[in-house]
Design a protein around this motif. Structure first.
Motif, PDB file in Angstrom:
ATOM      1  N   THR A 199       0.833  -1.201   0.000  1.00  0.00           N
ATOM      2  CA  THR A 199       0.000   0.000   0.000  1.00  0.00           C
ATOM      3  C   THR A 199       0.875   1.262   0.000  1.00  0.00           C
ATOM      4  O   THR A 199       2.073   1.200   0.284  1.00  0.00           O
ATOM      5  CB  THR A 199      -0.905   0.043   1.243  1.00  0.00           C
ATOM      6  N   ASP A 200       0.254   2.382  -0.291  1.00  0.00           N
ATOM      7  CA  ASP A 200       0.980   3.651  -0.239  1.00  0.00           C
ATOM      8  C   ASP A 200       1.559   3.886   1.152  1.00  0.00           C
ATOM      9  O   ASP A 200       2.708   4.309   1.287  1.00  0.00           O
ATOM     10  CB  ASP A 200       0.065   4.812  -0.615  1.00  0.00           C
ATOM     11  N   ASP A 201       0.769   3.624   2.179  1.00  0.00           N
ATOM     12  CA  ASP A 201       1.244   3.822   3.557  1.00  0.00           C
ATOM     13  C   ASP A 201       2.436   2.927   3.873  1.00  0.00           C
ATOM     14  O   ASP A 201       3.379   3.359   4.546  1.00  0.00           O
ATOM     15  CB  ASP A 201       0.120   3.571   4.562  1.00  0.00           C
ATOM     16  N   GLU A 202       2.410   1.706   3.383  1.00  0.00           N
ATOM     17  CA  GLU A 202       3.540   0.796   3.602  1.00  0.00           C
ATOM     18  C   GLU A 202       4.792   1.292   2.881  1.00  0.00           C
ATOM     19  O   GLU A 202       5.902   1.227   3.427  1.00  0.00           O
ATOM     20  CB  GLU A 202       3.186  -0.622   3.143  1.00  0.00           C
ATOM     21  N   LEU A 203       4.613   1.797   1.667  1.00  0.00           N
ATOM     22  CA  LEU A 203       5.746   2.341   0.910  1.00  0.00           C
ATOM     23  C   LEU A 203       6.346   3.560   1.616  1.00  0.00           C
ATOM     24  O   LEU A 203       7.569   3.698   1.714  1.00  0.00           O
ATOM     25  CB  LEU A 203       5.321   2.720  -0.504  1.00  0.00           C
ATOM     26  N   ILE A 204       5.493   4.427   2.103  1.00  0.00           N
ATOM     27  CA  ILE A 204       5.957   5.616   2.810  1.00  0.00           C
ATOM     28  C   ILE A 204       6.696   5.224   4.081  1.00  0.00           C
ATOM     29  O   ILE A 204       7.770   5.770   4.379  1.00  0.00           O
ATOM     30  CB  ILE A 204       4.778   6.567   3.095  1.00  0.00           C
ATOM     31  N   THR A 205       6.163   4.274   4.812  1.00  0.00           N
ATOM     32  CA  THR A 205       6.821   3.804   6.038  1.00  0.00           C
ATOM     33  C   THR A 205       8.181   3.209   5.719  1.00  0.00           C
ATOM     34  O   THR A 205       9.175   3.496   6.403  1.00  0.00           O
ATOM     35  CB  THR A 205       5.939   2.765   6.762  1.00  0.00           C
TER      36      THR A 205
END
Length: 52
Positions: A2-8
């Motif tokens: 997910t986008d959130d996982e990529l950002i993290t």
């Protein structure tokens, strides 16, 4: 991923190397890449600038 996982993952990878403000700017620019006039603005934000 997910986008959130990529950002993290990105934030974890650059932790301590660039400021939170630079990380935020890079993330924003990448998600709006079509409107980035000069890629060097992103690359300059990623130059090692130790935090702390």
């Amino acid at each position: 991923m997910t986008d959130d996982e990529l950002i993290t993952k990105f934030r974890h990878t650059i932790d301590g190397a660039v400021s939170d403000a630079d990380a935020d700017a890079v993330i924003d620019a990448v998600y709006d890449l079509a409107n980035v006039d000069d890629i060097s603005t992103i690359l300059n934000r990623l130059q090692s600038n130790p935090v702390g």
